[in-house]
Design a protein around this motif. Structure first.
Motif, PDB file in Angstrom:
ATOM      1  N   HIS A   1      23.525  22.936  13.559  1.00  0.00           N
ATOM      2  CA  HIS A   1      23.374  24.251  12.923  1.00  0.00           C
ATOM      3  C   HIS A   1      22.571  25.206  13.795  1.00  0.00           C
ATOM      4  O   HIS A   1      22.752  26.422  13.696  1.00  0.00           O
ATOM      5  CB  HIS A   1      22.762  24.115  11.529  1.00  0.00           C
ATOM      6  CG  HIS A   1      23.808  23.779  10.511  1.00  0.00           C
ATOM      7  ND1 HIS A   1      24.606  24.744   9.918  1.00  0.00           N
ATOM      8  CD2 HIS A   1      24.235  22.600  10.021  1.00  0.00           C
ATOM      9  CE1 HIS A   1      25.461  24.160   9.085  1.00  0.00           C
ATOM     10  NE2 HIS A   1      25.263  22.855   9.132  1.00  0.00           N
TER      11      HIS A   1
ATOM     12  N   HIS B   1      22.259  16.917  12.511  1.00  0.00           N
ATOM     13  CA  HIS B   1      22.932  17.945  11.716  1.00  0.00           C
ATOM     14  C   HIS B   1      22.245  19.292  11.933  1.00  0.00           C
ATOM     15  O   HIS B   1      22.904  20.317  12.137  1.00  0.00           O
ATOM     16  CB  HIS B   1      22.883  17.529  10.237  1.00  0.00           C
ATOM     17  CG  HIS B   1      23.323  18.589   9.293  1.00  0.00           C
ATOM     18  ND1 HIS B   1      22.446  19.297   8.502  1.00  0.00           N
ATOM     19  CD2 HIS B   1      24.559  19.093   9.013  1.00  0.00           C
ATOM     20  CE1 HIS B   1      23.123  20.163   7.772  1.00  0.00           C
ATOM     21  NE2 HIS B   1      24.398  20.060   8.055  1.00  0.00           N
TER      22      HIS B   1
ATOM     23  N   HIS C   1      20.426  25.622   4.266  1.00  0.00           N
ATOM     24  CA  HIS C   1      21.383  24.511   4.183  1.00  0.00           C
ATOM     25  C   HIS C   1      20.874  23.262   4.907  1.00  0.00           C
ATOM     26  O   HIS C   1      21.006  22.139   4.407  1.00  0.00           O
ATOM     27  CB  HIS C   1      22.729  24.955   4.755  1.00  0.00           C
ATOM     28  CG  HIS C   1      23.655  23.829   5.094  1.00  0.00           C
ATOM     29  ND1 HIS C   1      24.258  23.049   4.129  1.00  0.00           N
ATOM     30  CD2 HIS C   1      24.057  23.320   6.284  1.00  0.00           C
ATOM     31  CE1 HIS C   1      25.012  22.130   4.719  1.00  0.00           C
ATOM     32  NE2 HIS C   1      24.892  22.260   6.029  1.00  0.00           N
TER      33      HIS C   1
ATOM     34  N   SER D   1      27.399  22.761   1.685  1.00  0.00           N
ATOM     35  CA  SER D   1      28.441  23.375   2.517  1.00  0.00           C
ATOM     36  C   SER D   1      29.816  22.897   2.076  1.00  0.00           C
ATOM     37  O   SER D   1      30.625  23.674   1.568  1.00  0.00           O
ATOM     38  CB  SER D   1      28.205  23.029   3.982  1.00  0.00           C
ATOM     39  OG  SER D   1      28.050  21.620   4.125  1.00  0.00           O
TER      40      SER D   1
END
Ligand SMILES: [Fe+2]
Length: 459
Positions: free
Chosen positions: A165, A161, A70, A100
């Protein structure tokens, strides 16, 4: 497309643009930071077997493999598809599997079914990462200043980002491992702790004190220097009445006193929704805690062990944090109080780079004289260790408008039914956190490294 043809495509992209910036400081700097973050994700997976990387232990948890793919999809979707002329994804279906929640970027696979996807394999996900990294490297290496100006903000967002994660990857694998009666170890040893857990007691901890703050009008929110998420602005003036903030987070030992005082069975301390949740979920202690032969044990990323009473309590919900504060005759801070209190102190603490993957103990009394404790006006462990629940609902600041397009979905659409947490945790990167950083979760969530710091009004 095979890896070989992907390579050929990469060469084509490289050939199309003149090498304006090979060796330029800006590109090197951008790529160095990009690779640093990407490599750290890979490093976190060292020691994980493919079998570890596919399990989804609850809907909130994503398999490690999904995180790997992702975060890569993010760079492919928002940079390569946008800025590489004629870009063709190697495997177009990844756009569906690894989106997502970005509706503007197309349809997506169901979040709660991510653990059912055995293909692509973990190795495929790693190949996907390597291929996209190569494309990014080529794009940047051949970009002119104007193109770099366009790409840089999204590249930086993609880096942050991915750091988010990384934290999720750690807390998710903890939840996955905790389901296993063999209690697998993510990282062995906690070498930086000089005192064995069994030797600590609650009485050894430096007692917390309340640090007083006068009423003030304070500028809240990011000042625009360096990166910040859009939810940290607009910067605005907020009137913060007089308050006091505890000098350190609540420890396990203090939380055990709440449990032993029947805190989980006394509705007078709980919000109505919290009381319902405690009873439905049959909570009797923080997530990962179990009582054995009269002693509290908990699962950590270094294995199953006794609870160290001097560590900040973690894996508590907003409901538990609020109930504890009520029991202790205090309350949680607002996010504005927290930000004001954090203005002057250093951004220092136990972060993911310290590789403890667990909150560090508070200072022990033996290391701090009583006189020094009495005079200590400092706030300790504001950053790192545990995210601190605030009593502030996650809402837009005055004048907030999400950005147009898919990236506007990053924060704004979640401003409902969640609470703000501040300060970062032992799973947060040091380069990711800020004084103005607003994390947010629903009040019943417990699988992040969430903890408690008390506040109170003047008496
Ligand atoms: Fe994401």
């Amino acid at each position: 497309m095979s890896p070989a043809s992907a390579e050929a495509a990469t060469d084509m992209v490289a050939a199309e643009r003149p090498h304006l910036h090979s060796g330029s400081g800006r590109v090197e700097r951008l790529l160095a930071r990009f690779h640093q973050v990407r490599n750290f994700t890979n490093a976190l997976c060292t020691g994980l077997e493919p079998e570890d990387c596919v399990v989804q232990s609850m809907p909130d948890v994503s398999p490690t493999k999904w995180h790997l793919a992702h975060t890569t999809w993010f760079f492919e979707t928002f940079i390569l598809k946008k800025f590489v002329p004629g870009y063709r994804p190697e495997i177009p279906e990844y756009a569906y599997l690894f989106n997502s929640y970005y509706n503007a970027a197309g349809d997506m696979h169901r979040r709660d079914l991510r653990g059912l996807i055995s293909r692509p394999t973990v190795r495929d996900a790693q190949r996907y990462r390597a291929s996209i990294d190569l494309h990014i490297e080529n794009l940047l290496s051949n970009a002119d200043e104007k193109l770099l100006d366009d790409i840089e903000p999204i590249l930086v967002l993609g880096r942050h980002h991915e750091q988010q994660h990384q934290e999720l990857l750690i807390t998710d694998i903890k939840h996955v491992f905790a389901q296993n009666p063999l209690y697998p170890v993510f990282r062995a040893g906690r070498a930086r702790h000089s005192v064995r857990a069994e030797e600590r007691t609650a009485t050894e901890c430096r007692p917390y004190r309340f640090v007083d703050f006068e009423e003030a009008t304070v500028a809240i929110g990011h000042d625009g220097r360096g990166f910040a998420y859009d939810n940290e602005g607009p910067r605005h003036q907020a009137l913060i009445p007089v308050f006091s903030l505890a000098s350190r987070p609540v420890t396990n030992g203090e939380y055990i006193a709440f449990i032993e005082d029947n805190g989980y069975r006394r509705p007078e301390f709980w919000l109505s929704l919290g009381w319902m949740t405690v009873n439905e979920q049959r909570w009797q202690a923080p997530l990962y805690w179990t009582k054995h032969d009269g002693a509290w044990w908990h699962f950590t990323l270094s294995g199953f062990r006794t609870v160290d009473e001097s560590e900040p309590v973690t894996h508590v919900s907003y409901f538990e944090a609020d109930a504890y504060a009520n029991w202790a005759g205090a309350r949680l801070a607002t996010e504005f109080e927290w930000e004001r209190a954090a203005l002057d102190g250093p951004i220092d603490g136990n972060f993911v780079e310290d590789e403890l993957f667990h909150p560090a103990p508070t200072a022990v009394a033996s290391a701090v004289s009583a006189e020094k404790t009495a005079q200590d006006e400092d706030l300790h462990q504001m950053f790192g260790d545990v995210w601190e629940w605030t009593r502030s609902a996650y809402s837009p600041y005055p004048g907030y408008r999400p950005a147009p397009g898919a990236l506007g979905e990053y924060n704004g659409k979640f401003m409902c039914n969640q609470y703000v947490l501040r300060g970062g945790s032992c799973a947060t990167s040091r380069s990711h956190i800020r004084r103005t950083y607003r994390n947010f979760f629903q009040p019943e969530k417990r699988w992040q490294f969430t903890g408690i710091r008390l506040a109170r009004d003047p008496e």
